[in-house]
Design an enzyme around this catalytic site. Structure first.
Site, PDB file in Angstrom:
ATOM      1  N   CYS A  17     -16.394 -14.005  14.669  1.00  0.00           N
ATOM      2  CA  CYS A  17     -15.138 -13.281  14.470  1.00  0.00           C
ATOM      3  C   CYS A  17     -14.419 -13.820  13.237  1.00  0.00           C
ATOM      4  CB  CYS A  17     -14.230 -13.424  15.696  1.00  0.00           C
ATOM      5  SG  CYS A  17     -13.772 -15.144  16.028  1.00  0.00           S
ATOM      6  N   CYS A  20     -13.674 -17.465  13.329  1.00  0.00           N
ATOM      7  CA  CYS A  20     -14.802 -18.322  12.948  1.00  0.00           C
ATOM      8  C   CYS A  20     -14.877 -18.463  11.434  1.00  0.00           C
ATOM      9  CB  CYS A  20     -16.109 -17.736  13.466  1.00  0.00           C
ATOM     10  SG  CYS A  20     -16.236 -17.639  15.264  1.00  0.00           S
ATOM     11  N   CYS A  84     -45.325 -48.858  -3.246  1.00  0.00           N
ATOM     12  CA  CYS A  84     -44.293 -49.804  -2.803  1.00  0.00           C
ATOM     13  C   CYS A  84     -43.019 -49.041  -2.467  1.00  0.00           C
ATOM     14  CB  CYS A  84     -44.023 -50.849  -3.881  1.00  0.00           C
ATOM     15  SG  CYS A  84     -43.405 -50.137  -5.428  1.00  0.00           S
ATOM     16  N   CYS A  87     -41.412 -46.977  -5.216  1.00  0.00           N
ATOM     17  CA  CYS A  87     -42.054 -45.671  -5.402  1.00  0.00           C
ATOM     18  C   CYS A  87     -41.427 -44.650  -4.448  1.00  0.00           C
ATOM     19  CB  CYS A  87     -43.554 -45.765  -5.136  1.00  0.00           C
ATOM     20  SG  CYS A  87     -44.453 -46.903  -6.201  1.00  0.00           S
ATOM     21  N   ASP A 506     -44.241 -49.106  29.094  1.00  0.00           N
ATOM     22  CA  ASP A 506     -44.648 -48.099  30.074  1.00  0.00           C
ATOM     23  C   ASP A 506     -45.072 -48.869  31.330  1.00  0.00           C
ATOM     24  OD1 ASP A 506     -45.677 -45.600  31.176  1.00  0.00           O
ATOM     25  OD2 ASP A 506     -47.648 -46.462  30.777  1.00  0.00           O
ATOM     26  N   ASP A 705     -50.043 -47.061  27.133  1.00  0.00           N
ATOM     27  CA  ASP A 705     -51.501 -46.879  27.119  1.00  0.00           C
ATOM     28  C   ASP A 705     -51.935 -45.438  27.307  1.00  0.00           C
ATOM     29  OD1 ASP A 705     -50.824 -46.613  29.861  1.00  0.00           O
ATOM     30  OD2 ASP A 705     -52.880 -47.124  30.414  1.00  0.00           O
ATOM     31  N   ASP A 709     -47.674 -41.481  26.285  1.00  0.00           N
ATOM     32  CA  ASP A 709     -46.929 -42.507  25.568  1.00  0.00           C
ATOM     33  C   ASP A 709     -46.982 -42.319  24.053  1.00  0.00           C
ATOM     34  OD1 ASP A 709     -46.305 -43.847  27.953  1.00  0.00           O
ATOM     35  OD2 ASP A 709     -48.203 -44.939  27.919  1.00  0.00           O
TER      36      ASP A 709
END
Length: 827
Positions: A17, A20, A84, A87, A506, A705, A709
């Protein structure tokens, strides 16, 4: 004169509207530097005029704080040639400066740039061209399923570096032996002069060193020179300048010795060749250490079924998985993978959902239950309606989560890169200043003195030791870790693990063994334990339930011979009953026993104790009289409690994130001494839990594991996978405990701390020698004592710092872990 304005066009979502529109315009005007902002409700477009200091990120943030959103899209680029942190910074800066870019992050490990742009403002090709102007090769990534670097390309890079190392070493070794041997062995020097002669030796050294510098060493010029010309010198620039200074001075001494002062005609070809060779060795080791991050995505995608059996026009048809549509009726037979997500409409079965929940106990499925694509139907046939297909399935969502977490920006920059960013320009400035001062104020011949001292400064600051400081320690540290059963898949995990403040585990398969076992059998009355277990197991051998299998396995471990049963019957979700040797044997929960009129009063305290220990109590009755309390649970690993105790002693906080129920999770936490518990969470919940632990800048290591996860392992600062777990979890982690021994979690953290401490010591040797001797190389002692640092001694000092770095790194081989595991004891 007014400042030049930049104009931006944004698509704002959520406008309904005029109010807004007013609110959005007010938010945009509230950004400092915005001179004009107008929003069109019909088109949803906003036009903004602002000063140069205003960024798209600040405009989009203002819109979002006002309760709306800016339409954006994400572009992924593959960027190669980075080595590195500096970079990475230059690539990010280039991407952010492109028109329409809101934000950009670059992941050095995956060589992927993730760039958020205002929708429709810039194409992927244009963005790639903007990034490529920095000197790195950038190409758009069209298919997110293959965003990770290919193993073939990584193998080719390692092979290329290996060839360069071999060639450089072959041509460097003769120079080093002949030149340095002559310095330290007088008889060897005399033989050289008689057999070869000084000038022919110099010509030979010139040829060999030139091959090294402009053959294998050419890669440093290709990246170091453009970086220097752009005003952003990096490690390649330092290697290039140091090696070229030593080589160039030697060329002058070889072919134009008359321009140098008397007594300063020296050659340093060995320094130039050794610099290139040792840095190439470090690069090769780094290339080999890179993790194969793409394997996680590849393995996840292999879990998806290739075909599905769909009911169409009354017939079951085998169709490719891509042709399954929402609403299709799908059939799954025993042992098959469930192809897509859906809702069961017919049949019943047990489904292994460990891929999603991480729990080993299959889940019973019947009409109305949800099934997940990629899980395995164990027994019985199912018919279900497809609800999520293609990219909307749970498995595909996990794939996306792993991709996003792996491509996210890590908050840590390597210490060497940060120091080099300041060190390189300072050294270059000091060398230039040294040359200028000697030219203006030095004695005759001023040019020669200026050249000698300028070159000495560059050589004394040569980055040889700096380039070796990190990779040598990582090489020795990771090698020691492998001996202990700890595999660091990425060298940078050593640094991030050292900074860990919270370790999150976990539960199933990590803290626990991952398989249900019979933990308790407490008989009531005069029953013999083995006789009663024989009867109970005889009844359960007819059941496929995991608890039943655990009881049968316990009887088999005791060598008991099971009997035949009659009148076997299952009360779904309650228990089982059958006749063994003429007696009615019943096993089930408290509710089932209550229905049968079995009095449980005598074992109330026992049942409560077992429940508090995270074990679900079951009851056995013979002829409807209570005979025993039985408990089956997933027990803790033998090393769990000790490992968590050591983590607490090391000052770390311990959390548990699990898909198990809250009661069981809290019981496990009490046994282990865990500080915080997040229970009943699925993969996206685990990622959110890790993010919550990371709030406030805390570094979190996650240990898991299972396939479920994988997103949490990728989201955490350091992912630690149990080597006995799934390949997907291992591929998503930076650290793998190959033996599955949890004591190696604190051992890995301790080793990382020792390694980073060793790296810092190496950096002291790398920079300490240079920082102390740079003023001497510049000639500050000459006015007082008449001493100049010859480039030869500068090269020796550089070599000495490298020897100290290598020797110090080798000390890590004597590292002893705080917790002695079987693997470390054997080592």
């Amino acid at each position: 004169m007014t400042a030049k304005n930049h104009e931006y066009d944004l698509t704002i979502e959520g406008l309904n509207c005029g109010g807004c529109v007013s609110k959005a315009e007010k938010a945009l005007h509230g950004v400092d530097g915005v001179s004009e902002a107008s929003v069109n409700l019909a088109t949803g477009r906003a036009h903004v005029a602002a000063g140069e200091a205003v960024s798209l990120q600040s405009l989009t943030e203002a819109v979002r704080q006002a309760g709306f959103d800016v339409a954006t899209e994400t572009i992924h680029l593959r960027v190669t040639g980075m080595h590195c942190g500096s970079c990475v910074s230059r690539v990010e800066e280039a991407a952010r400066s492109a028109s329409g870019v809101v934000d950009a992050t670059v992941n050095l490990a995956t060589e992927k740039a993730t760039v958020t742009v205002v929708a429709g403002t810039i194409t992927a090709d244009a963005l790639a061209r903007a990034v490529s102007e920095t000197g790195y090769e950038a190409t758009p990534i069209e298919d997110q399923a293959s965003t990770e670097p290919s193993e073939d390309r990584q193998v080719q890079e390692a092979r290329s570096l290996r060839r360069s190392v071999v060639v450089a070493a072959l041509f460097t070794l003769p120079v080093f032996i002949l030149d340095m041997g002559a310095h330290f062995i007088p008889a060897f020097h005399e033989w050289q002069m008689q057999a070869i002669g000084q000038q022919p030796l110099h010509y030979l050294f010139f040829v060999l060193a030139t091959v090294v510098l402009f053959g294998p060493g050419l890669r440093f010029f290709r990246q170091g020179l453009p970086a220097l010309l752009r005003g952003g010198p990096d490690m390649n620039t330092l290697v290039m300048l140091g090696a070229t200074a030593a080589w160039g001075y030697s060329v002058v001494a070889t072919f134009l010795p008359s321009v140098l002062p008397e007594g300063q005609v020296q050659v340093y070809y060995e320094a130039a060749a050794v610099i290139v060779t040792l840095i190439l060795v470090g690069r090769y080791l780094e290339a080999r250490a890179k993790g194969r991050t793409g394997e996680a995505i590849k393995r996840l995608l292999t879990l998806q079924a290739r075909t599905a059996r769909v009911i169409r026009e009354g017939d079951a048809q085998e169709v490719p998985i891509e042709e399954v549509t929402q609403g299709d009726t799908v059939q799954v037979r025993p042992g098959e993978k469930i192809p897509v997500d859906g809702t069961v409409t017919g049949g019943s079965s047990w489904v292994d959902e460990s891929m999603i929940t991480g729990e080993p106990v299959p889940v019973e499925k019947g009409e109305g239950d949800e099934v997940v694509g990629g899980t395995i139907n164990q027994s019985g046939s199912l018919t279900f309606t497809a609800t999520r297909v293609g990219g909307d399935t749970t498995l595909q969502q996990i794939v996306r989560m792993v991709e996003e977490a792996q491509g996210s920006k890590l908050p840590i920059q390597a210490l060497v890169d940060r120091v080099a960013g300041v060190f390189v320009p300072i050294v270059m400035a000091v060398a230039a200043l040294t040359f200028g001062i000697w030219m203006l104020f030095g004695p005759d011949p001023a040019l020669s003195f200026a050249l000698i001292n300028g070159v000495a400064v560059l050589i004394i600051a040569c980055p040889c030791a700096m380039g070796l400081a990190t990779p040598t320690s990582i090489m020795v540290g990771t090698g020691k870790g492998a001996e202990m059963g700890i595999l660091f898949r990425r060298g940078d995990a050593l640094q991030r693990l050292r900074n860990t403040q919270v370790v999150a585990f976990d539960k199933t398969g990590t803290l626990t063994k991952g398989q249900p076992e019979l933990t308790d059998l407490e008989v009531v009355g005069d029953w013999n334990e083995n006789d009663l277990l024989t009867r109970i197991a005889s009844v359960e051998q007819a059941s496929e339930h995991p608890i039943a299998r655990a009881i049968v396995a316990a009887a088999e471990d005791r060598g008991l011979t099971l009997s035949g049963v009659t009148d076997f019957n299952t009360a779904t979700g309650k228990g089982v009953v059958a006749h063994v040797d003429g007696q009615e044997i019943t096993l089930g929960g408290a509710g089932y026993m209550g229905e049968l009129g079995v009095d449980l009063t005598a074992v109330g305290d026992t049942a409560e104790r077992l429940g508090n220990q995270g074990r679900t109590p079951l009851y056995a009755a013979v002829d409807r009289r209570l005979a025993a309390v039985v408990a089956v649970a997933d027990p803790l690993k033998e090393t769990t409690v000790d490992a968590i105790r050591y983590l607490h002693e090391a000052g770390l906080r311990v959390a548990m994130i699990t898909g198990d129920n809250t009661h069981t999770a809290n019981a496990i936490a009490r046994q282990c001494g865990i500080d915080e518990v997040k229970a009943e969470v699925l993969p996206d919940g685990k990622v959110d839990a890790v993010k919550a632990l990371q709030e406030g800048g805390r570094a979190v290591a996650f240990v898991g594991d299972g396939i479920n996860d994988a997103p949490a392992l990728a989201q955490s600062d350091v992912g630690i996978a149990i080597g006995t777990g799934t390949d997907i979890a291992i591929e998503s982690a930076e650290v793998v405990l190959m033996s599955g021994d949890l004591q190696n979690v604190p051992n890995a953290i301790s080793l990382s701390r020792a390694t980073i401490r060793n790296i810092k010591q190496n950096l002291f040797w790398a920079f300490g020698y240079n920082a102390l001797l740079i003023p001497v190389a510049a000639g500050v002692l000459y006015p007082f004592v008449g001493v100049l640092l010859s480039p030869m001694f500068a090269a020796l000092a550089m070599a000495a710092s490298s020897v100290c770095v290598l020797t110090n790194a080798l000390r890590l081989r004597r590292y002893q872990p705080p917790m002695q595991t079987e693997a470390s004891s054997a080592a």
